[in-house]
Design a protein around this motif. Structure first.
Motif, PDB file in Angstrom:
ATOM      1  N   TYR A  83      -3.076   1.718  -2.111  1.00  0.00           N
ATOM      2  CA  TYR A  83      -4.217   0.967  -2.635  1.00  0.00           C
ATOM      3  C   TYR A  83      -4.144  -0.492  -2.187  1.00  0.00           C
ATOM      4  O   TYR A  83      -5.154  -1.100  -1.834  1.00  0.00           O
ATOM      5  CB  TYR A  83      -4.275   1.060  -4.161  1.00  0.00           C
ATOM      6  CG  TYR A  83      -4.444   2.474  -4.650  1.00  0.00           C
ATOM      7  CD1 TYR A  83      -5.637   3.152  -4.446  1.00  0.00           C
ATOM      8  CD2 TYR A  83      -3.408   3.141  -5.291  1.00  0.00           C
ATOM      9  CE1 TYR A  83      -5.804   4.456  -4.872  1.00  0.00           C
ATOM     10  CE2 TYR A  83      -3.565   4.451  -5.719  1.00  0.00           C
ATOM     11  CZ  TYR A  83      -4.761   5.096  -5.505  1.00  0.00           C
ATOM     12  OH  TYR A  83      -4.921   6.383  -5.926  1.00  0.00           O
ATOM     13  N   PHE A  84      -2.938  -1.049  -2.188  1.00  0.00           N
ATOM     14  CA  PHE A  84      -2.786  -2.430  -1.733  1.00  0.00           C
ATOM     15  C   PHE A  84      -3.102  -2.550  -0.242  1.00  0.00           C
ATOM     16  O   PHE A  84      -3.677  -3.549   0.199  1.00  0.00           O
ATOM     17  CB  PHE A  84      -1.380  -2.942  -2.032  1.00  0.00           C
ATOM     18  CG  PHE A  84      -1.158  -3.254  -3.486  1.00  0.00           C
ATOM     19  CD1 PHE A  84      -1.880  -4.242  -4.119  1.00  0.00           C
ATOM     20  CD2 PHE A  84      -0.235  -2.534  -4.224  1.00  0.00           C
ATOM     21  CE1 PHE A  84      -1.693  -4.532  -5.462  1.00  0.00           C
ATOM     22  CE2 PHE A  84      -0.029  -2.806  -5.564  1.00  0.00           C
ATOM     23  CZ  PHE A  84      -0.770  -3.803  -6.187  1.00  0.00           C
ATOM     24  N   LYS A  85      -2.754  -1.543   0.540  1.00  0.00           N
ATOM     25  CA  LYS A  85      -3.094  -1.562   1.966  1.00  0.00           C
ATOM     26  C   LYS A  85      -4.603  -1.528   2.143  1.00  0.00           C
ATOM     27  O   LYS A  85      -5.163  -2.250   2.986  1.00  0.00           O
ATOM     28  CB  LYS A  85      -2.441  -0.379   2.678  1.00  0.00           C
ATOM     29  CG  LYS A  85      -0.948  -0.520   2.833  1.00  0.00           C
ATOM     30  CD  LYS A  85      -0.336   0.710   3.479  1.00  0.00           C
ATOM     31  CE  LYS A  85       1.182   0.586   3.505  1.00  0.00           C
ATOM     32  NZ  LYS A  85       1.808   1.799   4.020  1.00  0.00           N
ATOM     33  N   ASN A  86      -5.294  -0.718   1.351  1.00  0.00           N
ATOM     34  CA  ASN A  86      -6.753  -0.666   1.415  1.00  0.00           C
ATOM     35  C   ASN A  86      -7.371  -2.001   0.996  1.00  0.00           C
ATOM     36  O   ASN A  86      -8.338  -2.465   1.603  1.00  0.00           O
ATOM     37  CB  ASN A  86      -7.300   0.465   0.553  1.00  0.00           C
ATOM     38  CG  ASN A  86      -7.050   1.826   1.165  1.00  0.00           C
ATOM     39  OD1 ASN A  86      -6.903   1.938   2.378  1.00  0.00           O
ATOM     40  ND2 ASN A  86      -7.000   2.845   0.345  1.00  0.00           N
ATOM     41  N   ILE A  87      -6.830  -2.605  -0.036  1.00  0.00           N
ATOM     42  CA  ILE A  87      -7.322  -3.913  -0.486  1.00  0.00           C
ATOM     43  C   ILE A  87      -7.134  -4.942   0.622  1.00  0.00           C
ATOM     44  O   ILE A  87      -8.031  -5.745   0.901  1.00  0.00           O
ATOM     45  CB  ILE A  87      -6.608  -4.345  -1.789  1.00  0.00           C
ATOM     46  CG1 ILE A  87      -7.043  -3.457  -2.952  1.00  0.00           C
ATOM     47  CG2 ILE A  87      -6.882  -5.805  -2.099  1.00  0.00           C
ATOM     48  CD1 ILE A  87      -6.225  -3.630  -4.214  1.00  0.00           C
ATOM     49  N   VAL A 125     -11.002   5.102   0.576  1.00  0.00           N
ATOM     50  CA  VAL A 125     -10.112   4.898  -0.565  1.00  0.00           C
ATOM     51  C   VAL A 125      -9.903   6.240  -1.228  1.00  0.00           C
ATOM     52  O   VAL A 125     -10.865   6.880  -1.658  1.00  0.00           O
ATOM     53  CB  VAL A 125     -10.727   3.888  -1.567  1.00  0.00           C
ATOM     54  CG1 VAL A 125      -9.823   3.737  -2.760  1.00  0.00           C
ATOM     55  CG2 VAL A 125     -10.993   2.567  -0.898  1.00  0.00           C
ATOM     56  N   PRO A 126      -8.637   6.696  -1.322  1.00  0.00           N
ATOM     57  CA  PRO A 126      -8.396   8.017  -1.927  1.00  0.00           C
ATOM     58  C   PRO A 126      -8.760   8.022  -3.405  1.00  0.00           C
ATOM     59  O   PRO A 126      -8.667   7.003  -4.081  1.00  0.00           O
ATOM     60  CB  PRO A 126      -6.898   8.244  -1.735  1.00  0.00           C
ATOM     61  CG  PRO A 126      -6.319   6.922  -1.424  1.00  0.00           C
ATOM     62  CD  PRO A 126      -7.421   6.043  -0.888  1.00  0.00           C
ATOM     63  N   SER A 127      -9.186   9.157  -3.877  1.00  0.00           N
ATOM     64  CA  SER A 127      -9.549   9.278  -5.284  1.00  0.00           C
ATOM     65  C   SER A 127      -8.297   9.257  -6.152  1.00  0.00           C
ATOM     66  O   SER A 127      -7.238   9.659  -5.747  1.00  0.00           O
ATOM     67  CB  SER A 127     -10.335  10.575  -5.514  1.00  0.00           C
ATOM     68  OG  SER A 127      -9.496  11.665  -5.269  1.00  0.00           O
ATOM     69  N   THR A 128      -8.456   8.801  -7.370  1.00  0.00           N
ATOM     70  CA  THR A 128      -7.328   8.705  -8.303  1.00  0.00           C
ATOM     71  C   THR A 128      -7.444   9.802  -9.335  1.00  0.00           C
ATOM     72  O   THR A 128      -7.767   9.556 -10.479  1.00  0.00           O
ATOM     73  CB  THR A 128      -7.294   7.334  -8.985  1.00  0.00           C
ATOM     74  OG1 THR A 128      -8.555   7.147  -9.638  1.00  0.00           O
ATOM     75  CG2 THR A 128      -7.072   6.227  -7.981  1.00  0.00           C
ATOM     76  N   SER A 129      -7.207  11.005  -8.938  1.00  0.00           N
ATOM     77  CA  SER A 129      -7.245  12.121  -9.884  1.00  0.00           C
ATOM     78  C   SER A 129      -5.841  12.360 -10.390  1.00  0.00           C
ATOM     79  O   SER A 129      -4.918  12.558  -9.646  1.00  0.00           O
ATOM     80  CB  SER A 129      -7.797  13.381  -9.220  1.00  0.00           C
ATOM     81  OG  SER A 129      -6.983  13.744  -8.135  1.00  0.00           O
TER      82      SER A 129
END
Length: 130
Positions: A83-87, A125-129
């Motif tokens: 997630y930090f890489k995507n941010i 961004v991958p889903s957070t399931s």
């Protein structure tokens, strides 16, 4: 002769008396009394030890919970690196777009028409399931 007989009788009486005293001193009721005394003296200390142990158990259970919670927090932090890489990628794109906008506004003030910029696609961004 009478002296010897008397001494023998006295000896028998004293031996019987000594034996009776020994039996009386070691009678079960005396043993139970001694046991009761021992329990009465040692019980408060045992109760104090028990309450101390229960308190320590509660404290250690709290510490174990805290450590387990901290471990799960660290694990979730390591899982959040994507997630930090995507941010980071999105911030870089936003900066790039802002610079393009600033450049195009600067050109329009000088009468230069900006060239069209290719559209920028947002990273997946991958889903957070859970």
């Amino acid at each position: 002769m009478e002296d010897q007989e008397m001494q023998l009788k006295v000896r028998r009486v004293t031996d019987k008396f000594t034996e009776s005293m020994y039996v009386l001193a070691n009678e079960p009721s005396v043993a139970l009394y001694r046991l009761q005394e021992h329990v009465r003296r040692s019980l408060p200390e045992l109760v104090q030890h028990k309450t101390d142990m229960q308190s320590w158990e509660e404290q250690s259970q709290g510490a174990i919970y805290t450590v387990e919670y901290a471990c799960s927090a660290v694990k979730s932090m390591t899982n959040s690196s994507m997630y930090f890489k995507n941010i980071d990628s999105l911030l870089r794109q936003a900066i790039s777009m802002k610079e393009q906008i600033s450049n195009s506004q600067g050109r329009s003030l000088h009468g230069v028409t900006p060239s069209p910029t290719p559209p920028v696609s947002a990273p997946h961004v991958p889903s957070t399931s859970s």
